[in-house]
Design a protein around this motif. Sequence first.
Motif, PDB file in Angstrom:
ATOM      1  N   GLN A   1      64.394  46.775  43.074  1.00 32.86           N
ATOM      2  CA  GLN A   1      65.875  46.963  43.087  1.00 32.86           C
ATOM      3  C   GLN A   1      66.211  48.335  42.410  1.00 32.86           C
ATOM      4  O   GLN A   1      67.160  49.175  42.651  1.00 32.86           O
ATOM      5  CB  GLN A   1      66.540  46.001  42.059  1.00 32.86           C
ATOM      6  CG  GLN A   1      66.406  44.575  42.655  1.00 32.86           C
ATOM      7  CD  GLN A   1      66.869  43.431  41.829  1.00 32.86           C
ATOM      8  OE1 GLN A   1      67.233  43.627  40.752  1.00 32.86           O
ATOM      9  NE2 GLN A   1      67.261  42.187  42.795  1.00 32.86           N
TER      10      GLN A   1
ATOM     11  N   TYR B   1      70.098  44.749  51.337  1.00 36.15           N
ATOM     12  CA  TYR B   1      68.732  45.613  51.609  1.00 36.15           C
ATOM     13  C   TYR B   1      68.856  46.027  53.111  1.00 36.15           C
ATOM     14  O   TYR B   1      69.466  45.159  54.085  1.00 36.15           O
ATOM     15  CB  TYR B   1      67.660  44.901  51.460  1.00 36.15           C
ATOM     16  CG  TYR B   1      67.368  44.487  49.906  1.00 36.15           C
ATOM     17  CD1 TYR B   1      67.101  45.313  48.870  1.00 36.15           C
ATOM     18  CD2 TYR B   1      67.668  43.238  49.478  1.00 36.15           C
ATOM     19  CE1 TYR B   1      66.901  44.638  47.639  1.00 36.15           C
ATOM     20  CE2 TYR B   1      67.732  42.785  48.243  1.00 36.15           C
ATOM     21  CZ  TYR B   1      67.127  43.599  47.223  1.00 36.15           C
ATOM     22  OH  TYR B   1      67.110  43.160  45.845  1.00 36.15           O
ATOM     23  N   GLN B   2      68.545  47.030  53.673  1.00 35.93           N
ATOM     24  CA  GLN B   2      68.270  47.590  54.800  1.00 35.93           C
ATOM     25  C   GLN B   2      66.786  48.026  55.182  1.00 35.93           C
ATOM     26  O   GLN B   2      66.997  49.530  54.736  1.00 35.93           O
ATOM     27  CB  GLN B   2      69.381  48.260  55.356  1.00 35.93           C
ATOM     28  CG  GLN B   2      69.311  48.737  56.800  1.00 35.93           C
ATOM     29  CD  GLN B   2      69.147  47.511  58.085  1.00 35.93           C
ATOM     30  OE1 GLN B   2      70.054  46.950  58.079  1.00 35.93           O
ATOM     31  NE2 GLN B   2      67.956  47.586  58.562  1.00 35.93           N
ATOM     32  N   TRP B   3      65.897  47.586  55.719  1.00 38.85           N
ATOM     33  CA  TRP B   3      64.763  48.650  55.799  1.00 38.85           C
ATOM     34  C   TRP B   3      64.962  49.512  57.215  1.00 38.85           C
ATOM     35  O   TRP B   3      65.616  49.138  57.922  1.00 38.85           O
ATOM     36  CB  TRP B   3      63.552  47.532  56.055  1.00 38.85           C
ATOM     37  CG  TRP B   3      63.077  46.702  54.970  1.00 38.85           C
ATOM     38  CD1 TRP B   3      63.803  45.566  54.492  1.00 38.85           C
ATOM     39  CD2 TRP B   3      62.089  46.978  54.274  1.00 38.85           C
ATOM     40  NE1 TRP B   3      62.929  44.940  53.337  1.00 38.85           N
ATOM     41  CE2 TRP B   3      62.110  46.032  52.976  1.00 38.85           C
ATOM     42  CE3 TRP B   3      61.090  48.256  53.852  1.00 38.85           C
ATOM     43  CZ2 TRP B   3      61.377  46.093  52.158  1.00 38.85           C
ATOM     44  CZ3 TRP B   3      60.297  48.226  53.031  1.00 38.85           C
ATOM     45  CH2 TRP B   3      60.140  47.320  51.997  1.00 38.85           C
TER      46      TRP B   3
ATOM     47  N   THR C   1      66.964  42.867  56.464  1.00 38.20           N
ATOM     48  CA  THR C   1      67.628  42.810  55.490  1.00 38.20           C
ATOM     49  C   THR C   1      67.554  42.076  54.211  1.00 38.20           C
ATOM     50  O   THR C   1      68.433  41.523  53.379  1.00 38.20           O
ATOM     51  CB  THR C   1      69.223  42.273  55.832  1.00 38.20           C
ATOM     52  OG1 THR C   1      69.277  41.035  56.520  1.00 38.20           O
ATOM     53  CG2 THR C   1      69.557  43.357  57.035  1.00 38.20           C
TER      54      THR C   1
ATOM     55  N   SER D   1      64.548  41.574  50.580  1.00 38.83           N
ATOM     56  CA  SER D   1      63.804  42.560  49.886  1.00 38.83           C
ATOM     57  C   SER D   1      62.491  42.660  50.275  1.00 38.83           C
ATOM     58  O   SER D   1      61.663  43.376  49.753  1.00 38.83           O
ATOM     59  CB  SER D   1      63.935  42.068  48.201  1.00 38.83           C
ATOM     60  OG  SER D   1      63.293  40.736  48.213  1.00 38.83           O
TER      61      SER D   1
ATOM     62  N   ALA E   1      63.655  51.368  52.344  1.00 42.85           N
ATOM     63  CA  ALA E   1      64.497  50.369  52.396  1.00 42.85           C
ATOM     64  C   ALA E   1      65.817  51.156  51.659  1.00 42.85           C
ATOM     65  O   ALA E   1      65.702  51.862  50.695  1.00 42.85           O
ATOM     66  CB  ALA E   1      64.375  49.112  51.757  1.00 42.85           C
TER      67      ALA E   1
ATOM     68  N   VAL F   1      68.770  50.335  49.408  1.00 42.92           N
ATOM     69  CA  VAL F   1      68.955  49.436  48.425  1.00 42.92           C
ATOM     70  C   VAL F   1      70.640  49.571  48.038  1.00 42.92           C
ATOM     71  O   VAL F   1      70.921  50.557  47.518  1.00 42.92           O
ATOM     72  CB  VAL F   1      68.256  49.294  47.265  1.00 42.92           C
ATOM     73  CG1 VAL F   1      68.701  48.209  46.461  1.00 42.92           C
ATOM     74  CG2 VAL F   1      66.772  48.997  47.787  1.00 42.92           C
TER      75      VAL F   1
ATOM     76  N   THR G   1      74.560  53.034  47.251  1.00 40.63           N
ATOM     77  CA  THR G   1      73.337  52.770  48.087  1.00 40.63           C
ATOM     78  C   THR G   1      72.439  54.084  47.750  1.00 40.63           C
ATOM     79  O   THR G   1      72.937  54.960  47.841  1.00 40.63           O
ATOM     80  CB  THR G   1      73.950  52.619  49.382  1.00 40.63           C
ATOM     81  OG1 THR G   1      74.815  51.556  49.785  1.00 40.63           O
ATOM     82  CG2 THR G   1      72.492  52.500  50.423  1.00 40.63           C
TER      83      THR G   1
ATOM     84  N   SER H   1      64.863  53.927  49.053  1.00 35.79           N
ATOM     85  CA  SER H   1      63.800  53.670  48.236  1.00 35.79           C
ATOM     86  C   SER H   1      62.807  54.871  48.690  1.00 35.79           C
ATOM     87  O   SER H   1      62.908  55.732  49.620  1.00 35.79           O
ATOM     88  CB  SER H   1      63.010  52.497  48.569  1.00 35.79           C
ATOM     89  OG  SER H   1      62.560  52.552  49.847  1.00 35.79           O
TER      90      SER H   1
END
Length: 342
Positions: free
Chosen positions: A155, A167-169, A186, A188, A203, A205, A215, A218
């Motif tokens: 996080q 989350y969005q990868w 979407t 973790s 991702a 976050v 937002t 990562s």
Amino acid sequence: MRKHRIGLHGLAPIAAMIVACGVAGTVAFARSAAAPQNTAVPQISGTAKEGSTLTASNGTWSNTPTSFGYQWRRCASDGTACGDITTATKQTYDPATADIGRTLRVVVTASNADGKASATSDATDVVDSKSGPANSVKPAVSGTATVGQELRVSQGTWSPKPTSFGYQWQRCSSTGTDCINVGGATSSTYGVRSADVGHRMRALVTARTSAGRSTVASTPSSVVLDNTVTTTTTSTTTVQGNKAPTITFISLRRVGARVFARFRVCDDGLGRITVIERDNKSRALASERRFRITRTASCATYSRSWIPAPRFRTKGRYVVTLRAVDTSNALSRIVSRSLVRR
């Protein structure tokens, strides 16, 4: 009837007029081809946050533009699916509530007496709420970047403490750029799939509090590998201890419908190498072709070109992956480059 004769002195003014008309026509033709041409895309400066001010640079242009126009666009979180913001036509733009969770681009149009041309900036970071939490330690991806394995994103550290996370990868190029959202990814954690091979994963976050949301992206994973196990056997025609070839993707460009790739291959033995090229596009069936190359040195640079199938020549991101295989079937890692058709 008297006949009039024009002497050489009389012809001189006429010849001068013909030459002048020809020169004028040449100048007019040159001028018609002198509309502005973009040589460096516009850039957006400022913080992507509700209420802050973003400023567009004009970019760099040839043929001396005399004026510039601006059109700001609201896009998805990965910079795709953009639409014009009707009233945002100035060089500056203050992100509004409707922009939160989205990214922004600006289209700059350069004009002169001979015409005009447009260029689009890269996307901003995802727009945050005015009072969203502040990130001090970026989220990080952990796990094994191999097909069939699972990645997890932390996080990160935020202030004040968030009440929830989203989350969005994203699937990125092998260098960690040009990241595109993976539909439905979407949570973790993320299960690595075959479409990810040759890419890095990261991702977005999103941290939420009662005051707003922010937002941050990562750190990326390592380049994803497939889970194929390659064994090397020893025989009278195989050299024990053979190493897999290596391949470096140098450049990818498009001229009209044709795509040109430049790459470098190295191997511990001379002779034939097969380069496996794969065309990829979201929601399109992948296509594969093979190039045969013969090396006379341990490392060499090659160029190949082809015309992709029509399904890869539509708007959106087109990804090319390359992989080298030697005569003992030892495989290199997969490398990739991408192009975006707008």
